[in-house]
Design a protein around this motif. Structure first.
Motif, mmCIF file in Angstrom:
data_model
loop_
_atom_site.group_PDB
_atom_site.id
_atom_site.type_symbol
_atom_site.label_atom_id
_atom_site.label_comp_id
_atom_site.label_asym_id
_atom_site.label_seq_id
_atom_site.Cartn_x
_atom_site.Cartn_y
_atom_site.Cartn_z
ATOM 1 N N GLN A 62 28.571 61.173 25.818
ATOM 2 C CA GLN A 62 27.532 60.408 25.127
ATOM 3 C C GLN A 62 26.239 61.228 25.053
ATOM 4 O O GLN A 62 25.597 61.291 23.997
ATOM 5 C CB GLN A 62 27.290 59.089 25.858
ATOM 6 N N ALA A 63 25.859 61.868 26.153
ATOM 7 C CA ALA A 63 24.642 62.685 26.180
ATOM 8 C C ALA A 63 24.760 63.869 25.221
ATOM 9 O O ALA A 63 23.787 64.233 24.545
ATOM 10 C CB ALA A 63 24.366 63.167 27.598
ATOM 11 N N ARG A 64 25.943 64.454 25.147
ATOM 12 C CA ARG A 64 26.162 65.567 24.224
ATOM 13 C C ARG A 64 25.974 65.098 22.782
ATOM 14 O O ARG A 64 25.296 65.756 21.973
ATOM 15 C CB ARG A 64 27.557 66.159 24.426
ATOM 16 N N ALA A 65 26.529 63.956 22.442
ATOM 17 C CA ALA A 65 26.400 63.418 21.084
ATOM 18 C C ALA A 65 24.943 63.086 20.765
ATOM 19 O O ALA A 65 24.457 63.382 19.661
ATOM 20 C CB ALA A 65 27.286 62.181 20.924
ATOM 21 N N VAL A 66 24.237 62.492 21.711
ATOM 22 C CA VAL A 66 22.822 62.164 21.487
ATOM 23 C C VAL A 66 22.012 63.435 21.307
ATOM 24 O O VAL A 66 21.122 63.509 20.450
ATOM 25 C CB VAL A 66 22.271 61.296 22.645
ATOM 26 N N SER A 67 22.299 64.461 22.090
ATOM 27 C CA SER A 67 21.589 65.738 21.957
ATOM 28 C C SER A 67 21.799 66.337 20.571
ATOM 29 O O SER A 67 20.854 66.846 19.951
ATOM 30 C CB SER A 67 22.052 66.724 23.030
ATOM 31 N N GLN A 68 23.016 66.266 20.087
ATOM 32 C CA GLN A 68 23.299 66.785 18.746
ATOM 33 C C GLN A 68 22.567 65.969 17.686
ATOM 34 O O GLN A 68 21.990 66.528 16.752
ATOM 35 C CB GLN A 68 24.805 66.779 18.482
ATOM 36 N N ASP A 69 22.582 64.649 17.825
ATOM 37 C CA ASP A 69 21.875 63.789 16.877
ATOM 38 C C ASP A 69 20.369 64.058 16.919
ATOM 39 O O ASP A 69 19.706 64.110 15.881
ATOM 40 C CB ASP A 69 22.141 62.313 17.175
ATOM 41 N N TYR A 70 19.848 64.247 18.119
ATOM 42 C CA TYR A 70 18.413 64.502 18.263
ATOM 43 C C TYR A 70 18.038 65.846 17.650
ATOM 44 O O TYR A 70 17.005 65.979 16.998
ATOM 45 C CB TYR A 70 18.001 64.428 19.732
ATOM 46 N N ALA A 71 18.885 66.832 17.809
ATOM 47 C CA ALA A 71 18.635 68.139 17.188
ATOM 48 C C ALA A 71 18.604 67.996 15.665
ATOM 49 O O ALA A 71 17.760 68.608 14.985
ATOM 50 C CB ALA A 71 19.698 69.143 17.610
ATOM 51 N N ARG A 72 19.476 67.176 15.126
ATOM 52 C CA ARG A 72 19.495 66.916 13.682
ATOM 53 C C ARG A 72 18.200 66.244 13.255
ATOM 54 O O ARG A 72 17.577 66.622 12.251
ATOM 55 C CB ARG A 72 20.702 66.057 13.318
ATOM 56 N N VAL A 73 17.741 65.255 14.037
ATOM 57 C CA VAL A 73 16.486 64.556 13.741
ATOM 58 C C VAL A 73 15.323 65.536 13.756
ATOM 59 O O VAL A 73 14.463 65.532 12.852
ATOM 60 C CB VAL A 73 16.261 63.402 14.749
ATOM 61 N N LEU A 74 15.273 66.386 14.765
ATOM 62 C CA LEU A 74 14.200 67.371 14.846
ATOM 63 C C LEU A 74 14.240 68.319 13.651
ATOM 64 O O LEU A 74 13.187 68.714 13.124
ATOM 65 C CB LEU A 74 14.285 68.157 16.161
ATOM 66 N N GLY A 75 15.431 68.703 13.236
ATOM 67 C CA GLY A 75 15.571 69.571 12.064
ATOM 68 C C GLY A 75 15.010 68.911 10.817
ATOM 69 O O GLY A 75 14.326 69.558 10.003
ATOM 70 N N ILE A 76 15.279 67.635 10.644
ATOM 71 C CA ILE A 76 14.744 66.895 9.482
ATOM 72 C C ILE A 76 13.224 66.845 9.553
ATOM 73 O O ILE A 76 12.535 67.085 8.554
ATOM 74 C CB ILE A 76 15.346 65.475 9.423
#
Length: 81
Positions: A62-76
């Motif tokens: 779950q933490a890995r998935a959230v980290s990936q999602d957060y990286a995507r958000v930061l990229g946007i």
């Protein structure tokens, strides 16, 4: 989308240690029951540790998935700057 604490279903409850009498006469009188209680407790402890290991794996994923999602958000957000 919700940002905050969420918990994984915490089903891991530690086992309750069995009573072990100190009096030698009580130990002799209840030897079979004490053995059975101790063996059940040890089995329950092993099951408890397996449960914790499984929960740890689930939270890690779950933490890995959230980290990936957060990286995507930061990229946007960076691309909007």
């Amino acid at each position: 989308m919700s940002w905050g604490s969420a918990s994984v279903a915490g089903n891991c409850l530690p086992p309750i240690a069995p009573f072990m009498p100190a009096n030698a006469d009580d130990v002799r009188a209840y030897a079979d029951l004490l053995r059975r209680d101790a063996e059940t407790y040890i089995d329950d402890v092993e099951q408890y540790f397996r449960c914790q290991d499984e929960e740890r794996r689930e939270v890690f994923e779950q933490a890995r998935a959230v980290s990936q999602d957060y990286a995507r958000v930061l990229g946007i957000l960076r691309s909007d700057s």
